[in-house]
Design a protein around this motif. Structure first.
Motif, PDB file in Angstrom:
ATOM      1  N   LEU A 104      68.259 -59.065  18.888  1.00 33.88           N
ATOM      2  CA  LEU A 104      67.047 -58.503  18.284  1.00 33.88           C
ATOM      3  C   LEU A 104      67.134 -56.976  18.223  1.00 33.88           C
ATOM      4  CD1 LEU A 104      64.284 -60.688  19.979  1.00 33.88           C
ATOM      5  CD2 LEU A 104      65.359 -60.999  17.736  1.00 33.88           C
ATOM      6  N   ARG A 123      69.172 -55.828  15.419  1.00 29.07           N
ATOM      7  CA  ARG A 123      68.528 -56.071  14.124  1.00 29.07           C
ATOM      8  C   ARG A 123      67.665 -54.895  13.679  1.00 29.07           C
ATOM      9  NH1 ARG A 123      64.842 -61.374  13.730  1.00 29.07           N
ATOM     10  NH2 ARG A 123      66.758 -62.421  14.437  1.00 29.07           N
ATOM     11  N   ALA A 134      60.215 -54.463  16.951  1.00 33.59           N
ATOM     12  CA  ALA A 134      61.337 -53.645  16.489  1.00 33.59           C
ATOM     13  C   ALA A 134      61.009 -52.164  16.473  1.00 33.59           C
ATOM     14  CB  ALA A 134      61.766 -54.081  15.083  1.00 33.59           C
ATOM     15  N   TRP A 176      64.312 -60.281   6.803  1.00 32.86           N
ATOM     16  CA  TRP A 176      63.284 -60.542   7.811  1.00 32.86           C
ATOM     17  C   TRP A 176      62.000 -59.817   7.436  1.00 32.86           C
ATOM     18  CZ3 TRP A 176      68.397 -59.695   9.067  1.00 32.86           C
ATOM     19  CH2 TRP A 176      69.038 -60.732   9.776  1.00 32.86           C
ATOM     20  N   TYR A 200      68.107 -59.112  25.007  1.00 30.41           N
ATOM     21  CA  TYR A 200      67.881 -59.648  23.658  1.00 30.41           C
ATOM     22  C   TYR A 200      68.626 -58.760  22.656  1.00 30.41           C
ATOM     23  CZ  TYR A 200      64.160 -62.195  26.040  1.00 30.41           C
ATOM     24  OH  TYR A 200      63.455 -62.999  26.896  1.00 30.41           O
ATOM     25  N   GLU A 215      59.090 -60.994  11.746  1.00 26.47           N
ATOM     26  CA  GLU A 215      60.500 -61.355  11.894  1.00 26.47           C
ATOM     27  C   GLU A 215      60.833 -62.748  11.417  1.00 26.47           C
ATOM     28  OE1 GLU A 215      63.277 -59.203  12.962  1.00 26.47           O
ATOM     29  OE2 GLU A 215      61.644 -57.958  12.217  1.00 26.47           O
ATOM     30  N   LEU A 228      58.162 -62.516  19.582  1.00 22.62           N
ATOM     31  CA  LEU A 228      59.313 -61.771  20.094  1.00 22.62           C
ATOM     32  C   LEU A 228      58.980 -61.081  21.417  1.00 22.62           C
ATOM     33  CD1 LEU A 228      60.230 -62.298  17.154  1.00 22.62           C
ATOM     34  CD2 LEU A 228      61.280 -60.039  17.184  1.00 22.62           C
TER      35      LEU A 228
END
Length: 586
Positions: free
Chosen positions: A130, A133, A115, A23, A127, A71, A111
């Motif tokens: 996510l 991740r 992150a 990603w 989520y 992402e 998103l």
């Protein structure tokens, strides 16, 4: 689709062509020169798309790189080269990948959070895919994986047998509430999800398997907090032909080796402390030994004072008056002292007396007037208080005082920076066999009803039930109970006597636990075991306070899953199939 992982690209690959998948953690277009931080579960590597005269398709690569968004799911093929400006913060910081081809495998929509942000837990769990991740959650979950692998290796190497026990079992409500499952083929009857494999592992010892283990999923319908979930994972172990020390020595060696292997930590010695000593000194059966503060009993020093709150409880059977000295605590304002009192109230305190000694020796205390000068001086000396300190006092029922003073000890330790770095394990032993439940008017088991008493005589147990000590033990680490176990009752007569003391009559015992009572009749060997909280251990290893951070799909504190919407209503037709009717909410 790929030849290498992003986080494992190193100098040994310089000059080689690699294909990576991941990603786009960061994408920067500097006007014809593009940088992409490509991330997979192993880490991040920098990808660069730059003008290369004479290289076929170079313009298309730069154009593709310029279109990459946050992402986006990518596959990149390129040549590894040394970076002109190394990045010492990441393992791949000495190299980069010069892109020859960039494929967008799946474009990511905007998103709900970044992150590198720290959104609220509800958003993270809604989520969760996510959240998982992110590099930090990837690290935590890999730590958990390494923990489970290390535990299995240790156990397999020592002859433990991994045996699965039923998930659909009999409801035996003792302790937390069971989760019930309607039995479609048996109208009006129910299975229960196991709170632990306890009875099955004992029966495996009767069956001659000697050493058992299981990484078991367990279910308890109870209130949630940072270290509790409705469904959780524990390492369950059972040994035949053992004493307490046999179990403790073996599992202590296991935990010590696993911590060294997984996070390179040497836990050192595991001291042993009785339950009575732990409650007296720390107000907790899982004391955090990183905090040096201790409770001091002051019954003898206050019994002749004129402070009725103290004199009513000093020296009384079942009562306690104790003190907690906080070095440097005289800096607390009245408002902060009130906040400490409010914190203690959450654990049962009805008030909080104190003595504050300023750096100059001036006394500030609402209780000083109830003592003579000699009594007050003796009290201050006994608790070891000096200028600059504050001393909090608790008086009341022993268990209640221990609870709220133990909670104050933890709060003070954290507030005043008195928590030592490192790891402090210990064994807590000799737990009470029973505790009295005033509401139900009966004894309840402190561990569980299958824990053996320290006495072999049923008559002795009946005569001294109030003070009876069990053969139970807990492993504690940094104030967390990470494992609990006991030597089990292996004779039917003793198990029946314990049931009787717990208010479980012969008929009820046979209905709920008859299969165990029958099994114990046929030469059951002495046996014992322990269960370790895999989630708690993983959280400690990963450096997080909440077990939700090491569980892939946990529930919230309201027992819900924001991602799937569980729990949810069930259609009437499906309920009818399992012969269940739902009452309207009252």
């Amino acid at each position: 689709m790929r030849t290498h992982f992003c986080g494992l690209i190193d100098e040994a690959l310089i000059g080689q062509t690699v294909t990576l998948c991941g990603w786009a953690d960061v994408a920067r277009d500097l006007g014809g020169l593009c940088f992409i931080d490509l991330r997979d579960h192993e880490g991040i590597v920098q990808v660069v798309a730059e003008p290369e005269p004479g290289v076929e398709g170079n313009a298309e690569v730069i154009a593709a790189a310029a279109r990459v968004g946050y992402e986006d799911c990518l596959r990149v093929t390129g040549e590894v080269r040394r970076r002109e400006s190394p990045n010492a913060k990441i393992p791949t910081g000495q190299v980069e990948v010069v892109a020859r081809r960039i494929e967008v495998l799946n474009k990511a929509e905007p998103l709900p959070f970044h992150a590198h942000e720290n959104p609220g837990e509800d958003i993270r769990l809604q989520y969760r895919y996510l959240d998982l991740r992110t590099p930090e959650m990837q690290r935590r979950m890999r730590t958990r994986t390494k923990l489970v692998q290390a535990l299995r290796r240790w156990l397999d190497a020592r002859g433990f047998q991994d045996i699965e026990t039923p998930i659909l079992t009999k409801a035996t409500p003792e302790g937390a509430r069971d989760f019930l499952v309607p039995a479609r083929m048996h109208p009006g009857e129910f299975y229960a999800l196991p709170q632990s494999p306890q009875l099955f592992k004992q029966i495996l010892m009767v069956a001659g398997f000697d050493r058992y283990y299981q990484i078991a999923r367990c279910f308890r319908d109870e209130a949630l907090r940072a270290d509790r979930q409705l469904e959780f994972t524990q390492l369950d172990m059972e040994f035949a032909w053992v004493s307490e020390r046999d179990v403790q020595d073996a599992t202590e060696a296991m935990i010590r080796e696993v911590f060294k292997e997984v996070i390179d930590v040497d836990l050192g010695d595991f001291p042993r402390m009785t339950y009575a000593e732990a409650m007296r000194r720390y107000g907790s059966d899982k004391p955090d030994l990183r905090i040096a503060l201790e409770l001091v009993d002051v019954d003898a020093q206050v019994k002749d004072s004129e402070f009725k709150v103290f004199t009513d409880w000093a020296g009384v059977d079942g009562g306690r008056v104790c003190a907690l000295r906080i070095p440097g605590g005289a800096t607390l304002s009245r408002k902060q002292i009130d906040e400490y009192a409010a914190h203690a109230a959450k654990y049962g305190a009805r008030g909080l007396a104190y003595i504050k000694l300023s750096e100059s020796g001036e006394v500030s205390s609402p209780i000083a007037k109830f003592f003579s000068e000699e009594q007050f001086a003796a009290l201050v000396a006994h608790v070891g208080a000096g200028n600059g300190d504050i001393v909090f006092f608790g008086a009341g029922a022993y268990a209640t005082v221990s609870d709220f003073m133990g909670a104050l000890r933890l709060k003070a330790g954290r507030d005043f920076g008195l928590v030592e770095a490192g790891w402090k394990p210990l064994w807590v032993t000799d737990f009470p066999m029973f505790e009295w439940d005033a509401e139900e008017g009966r004894y309840v088991a402190l561990h569980h009803p299958f824990t053996a008493p320290a006495v072999d005589s049923i008559d002795d147990l009946r005569a001294n039930a109030k003070t009876a000590v069990s053969r139970g033990y807990d492993m504690v680490l940094n104030g967390n109970e990470i494992g609990g176990g006991s030597i089990r009752i292996h004779r039917t007569a003793m198990q029946s006597a314990v049931f009787e003391l717990l208010g479980i009559g012969a008929e009820e015992a046979q209905a709920k636990f008859g299969f165990l009572l029958d099994a114990l009749k046929y030469g059951a060997p002495p046996h014992g075991g322990i269960a370790f909280g895999v989630d708690r251990i993983a959280a400690l290893m990963a450096g997080t306070e909440s077990i939700r951070d090491v569980i892939a799909f946990p529930k919230t504190t309201t027992a819900q899953c924001p991602m799937t919407g569980a729990p949810s209503p069930i259609a009437d037709a499906q309920l009818a199939e399992v012969h269940v009717a739902v009452r309207p909410k009252s």
